[in-house]
Structure formats: structure tokens, C-alpha cells
Design a protein around this motif. Sequence first.
Motif, PDB file in Angstrom:
ATOM      1  N   GLY A 191       4.230   9.490  -7.352  1.00 20.81           N
ATOM      2  CA  GLY A 191       3.059  10.213  -7.860  1.00 20.81           C
ATOM      3  C   GLY A 191       1.811   9.395  -7.663  1.00 20.81           C
ATOM      4  N   ARG A 192       0.768   9.786  -8.349  1.00 20.96           N
ATOM      5  CA  ARG A 192      -0.530   9.144  -8.179  1.00 20.96           C
ATOM      6  C   ARG A 192      -0.477   7.648  -8.483  1.00 20.96           C
ATOM      7  NH1 ARG A 192      -5.007   8.820 -11.704  1.00 20.96           N
ATOM      8  NH2 ARG A 192      -3.841  10.027 -13.242  1.00 20.96           N
ATOM      9  N   HIS A 193       0.354   7.268  -9.449  1.00 21.19           N
ATOM     10  CA  HIS A 193       0.393   5.876  -9.883  1.00 21.19           C
ATOM     11  C   HIS A 193       1.403   5.036  -9.100  1.00 21.19           C
ATOM     12  CE1 HIS A 193      -2.213   6.853 -13.234  1.00 21.19           C
ATOM     13  NE2 HIS A 193      -1.386   7.822 -13.590  1.00 21.19           N
ATOM     14  N   THR A 194       2.231   5.677  -8.289  1.00 23.62           N
ATOM     15  CA  THR A 194       3.295   4.932  -7.599  1.00 23.62           C
ATOM     16  C   THR A 194       3.213   5.044  -6.075  1.00 23.62           C
ATOM     17  OG1 THR A 194       4.764   6.851  -7.856  1.00 23.62           O
ATOM     18  CG2 THR A 194       4.909   5.130  -9.533  1.00 23.62           C
ATOM     19  N   GLN A 195       2.161   5.660  -5.551  1.00 25.71           N
ATOM     20  CA  GLN A 195       2.046   5.836  -4.095  1.00 25.71           C
ATOM     21  C   GLN A 195       1.970   4.503  -3.361  1.00 25.71           C
ATOM     22  OE1 GLN A 195      -1.329   8.414  -3.553  1.00 25.71           O
ATOM     23  NE2 GLN A 195      -0.062  10.251  -3.406  1.00 25.71           N
ATOM     24  N   GLY A 196       1.279   3.544  -3.953  1.00 27.67           N
ATOM     25  CA  GLY A 196       1.105   2.253  -3.292  1.00 27.67           C
ATOM     26  C   GLY A 196       2.418   1.517  -3.113  1.00 27.67           C
ATOM     27  N   ILE A 197       3.209   1.439  -4.182  1.00 28.06           N
ATOM     28  CA  ILE A 197       4.482   0.715  -4.093  1.00 28.06           C
ATOM     29  C   ILE A 197       5.449   1.455  -3.177  1.00 28.06           C
ATOM     30  CG2 ILE A 197       5.532   1.808  -6.135  1.00 28.06           C
ATOM     31  CD1 ILE A 197       5.845  -1.896  -5.146  1.00 28.06           C
ATOM     32  N   GLU A 198       5.414   2.791  -3.183  1.00 31.18           N
ATOM     33  CA  GLU A 198       6.275   3.568  -2.290  1.00 31.18           C
ATOM     34  C   GLU A 198       5.902   3.306  -0.838  1.00 31.18           C
ATOM     35  OE1 GLU A 198       7.884   6.694   0.150  1.00 31.18           O
ATOM     36  OE2 GLU A 198       5.748   6.377  -0.235  1.00 31.18           O
ATOM     37  N   ALA A 199       4.600   3.217  -0.562  1.00 31.64           N
ATOM     38  CA  ALA A 199       4.145   2.935   0.803  1.00 31.64           C
ATOM     39  C   ALA A 199       4.575   1.538   1.241  1.00 31.64           C
ATOM     40  CB  ALA A 199       2.624   3.060   0.882  1.00 31.64           C
ATOM     41  N   ASP A 200       4.550   0.587   0.298  1.00 24.22           N
ATOM     42  CA  ASP A 200       4.976  -0.776   0.602  1.00 24.22           C
ATOM     43  C   ASP A 200       6.454  -0.819   0.974  1.00 24.22           C
ATOM     44  OD1 ASP A 200       4.698  -3.609   0.743  1.00 24.22           O
ATOM     45  OD2 ASP A 200       5.647  -3.766  -1.221  1.00 24.22           O
ATOM     46  N   TYR A 201       7.299  -0.145   0.189  1.00 26.28           N
ATOM     47  CA  TYR A 201       8.732  -0.107   0.492  1.00 26.28           C
ATOM     48  C   TYR A 201       8.995   0.640   1.804  1.00 26.28           C
ATOM     49  CZ  TYR A 201       9.710  -1.742  -4.263  1.00 26.28           C
ATOM     50  OH  TYR A 201       9.779  -2.476  -5.414  1.00 26.28           O
ATOM     51  N   SER A 202       8.290   1.738   2.017  1.00 29.68           N
ATOM     52  CA  SER A 202       8.477   2.504   3.245  1.00 29.68           C
ATOM     53  C   SER A 202       8.121   1.671   4.470  1.00 29.68           C
ATOM     54  CB  SER A 202       7.622   3.778   3.209  1.00 29.68           C
ATOM     55  OG  SER A 202       8.048   4.640   2.188  1.00 29.68           O
ATOM     56  N   HIS A 203       7.082   0.852   4.339  1.00 34.28           N
ATOM     57  CA  HIS A 203       6.674  -0.008   5.452  1.00 34.28           C
ATOM     58  C   HIS A 203       7.816  -0.940   5.842  1.00 34.28           C
ATOM     59  CE1 HIS A 203       4.213  -2.625   7.955  1.00 34.28           C
ATOM     60  NE2 HIS A 203       4.643  -3.660   7.252  1.00 34.28           N
ATOM     61  N   TYR A 204       8.492  -1.504   4.857  1.00 33.56           N
ATOM     62  CA  TYR A 204       9.606  -2.416   5.153  1.00 33.56           C
ATOM     63  C   TYR A 204      10.690  -1.696   5.938  1.00 33.56           C
ATOM     64  CZ  TYR A 204      13.859  -5.124   4.457  1.00 33.56           C
ATOM     65  OH  TYR A 204      15.028  -5.799   4.670  1.00 33.56           O
ATOM     66  N   PHE A 205      11.105  -0.501   5.481  1.00 32.36           N
ATOM     67  CA  PHE A 205      12.195   0.210   6.147  1.00 32.36           C
ATOM     68  C   PHE A 205      11.757   0.812   7.483  1.00 32.36           C
ATOM     69  CE2 PHE A 205      13.996   0.088   1.870  1.00 32.36           C
ATOM     70  CZ  PHE A 205      15.303  -0.268   2.170  1.00 32.36           C
TER      71      PHE A 205
END
Length: 227
Positions: A191-205
Motif C-alpha cells: 500500500g501507500r506506506h509499503t511501496q518503497g520496501i516492496e520496490a526494494d525487495y522486487s529489485h533484488y529478485f
Amino acid sequence: MFNSKITIALVFTFAILYLFFQESLLIIICINLVLIIITGIAQLFLKKSTLPTAHHLPGKNKLMVSVHLPICNEPPEVVIATIESILQQDHPYFELIVLDNNTKDPKLWKPVEEFCKPYAKVKFIHEPDVKGYKAGALNICRKHTQTEAAYIFVVDADYILEPQCLSIALSEARNKNLALLQFPQAYWNVGRHTQGIEADYSHYFNVYVSNANQYTSVLGTGTLSLI
């Protein structure tokens, strides 16, 4: 191509970090660039690895999988949701070992134990003094694994498996002759508050793991791993 929302989130995150941590951010960027260059050079020289075939194993539809679920101080409703998703697997030959380690409050582990009791496929174990953290817990799970198990599948306490998860994992492992299969991780509560961390994890994979996958050299992340 990057997803536009992810791109915006990354730009915004880097902008904020740059305002407050300029020197640290530059160091992180330089390290990432060096790693990307090293990975690219390595790909020019590395050959795809091969493993000896496992002819002694039966067909994938009859393979026994031992699913290991180590938990520690987890909310019981979260763990139960994970267990329910495991029990709904369309691959019939599996066991589930739920190992609660070092949880002092019975209100956290007792509801999980009660939920597991009716299921013959599920072993619930409570160990109050485990050394070695998660690795120690997984070593105990191994001691309780059925001898018929051909594979171990490790799951963290807060993951929800799709019903075809084990079937897909076994097909990939057998068809490509893999000793370790690592699923990518995805997140349902973005959501709005977790987009950044999700993008960080997605970048790794999407970057590092995707590149390593071409040469069957992906590191196990400790969850969603078939061994």
C-alpha cells in the motif's frame, strides 16, 4: 522496463535518502554499480552448471515433500493462515512440521498446537530452548522428517502458498535437475506506506536473482526454498 509506480517510488525514496544521507547513499550506489559490473563480467565466463540426475527417485507425483515451518513469537492467526495454505496443496504426498522454538508465552504457541492436532499430516513441536536461532530450529525439523521424504520445502511463518506451489516446485526441480529451487517472494499487503520496501525487495529478485538464475547459482533466501 520498470513499472511506473515502482520507478516513482524508487526516485522518491532516493531523493529522501539523498537529502538526509548523501554520503551513505553515494556509497550504496557505488557498491551496487560495482556488483552489477562484477555480475556482468562473471556471466561472460561462467558456464551453466549441471547436476547428476536422480534416477532413483520416483515420478514427481509420488514424491514425498517435508514442509518445515519454524516459528518464534509469531501471532497465532498469522501462523494458522500459513498452515491452512499449506494444507490446501494439490500435491498429496507431503508432511508439515511446525516447530515453535523459544516462545515463552503459551498464548502465542498453544492456539497453533490446538489447530494442528486434527491433521495427520501435521507434526507440531514446541522446543523452549533452541540454540542457533532459525538454523537450529530447522536442524530439529530435519530430525523429525520422514525417511521417505525426497525434498524439504522451507516456509516462513507469514507466507501464503498458492495451492499448486509444491507441484510447481517439484516439476521445476525434476525437469531441470535442481538440488535447490528458490521461489521469488511477493507481497499481498502493498500500500501507500509499503511501496518503497516492496520496490526494494522486487529489485533484488528482478535484477540480482534473475541474473543468477541464468547460471543456476541463486542463493537460498531461507523461505520458499525446495531442497
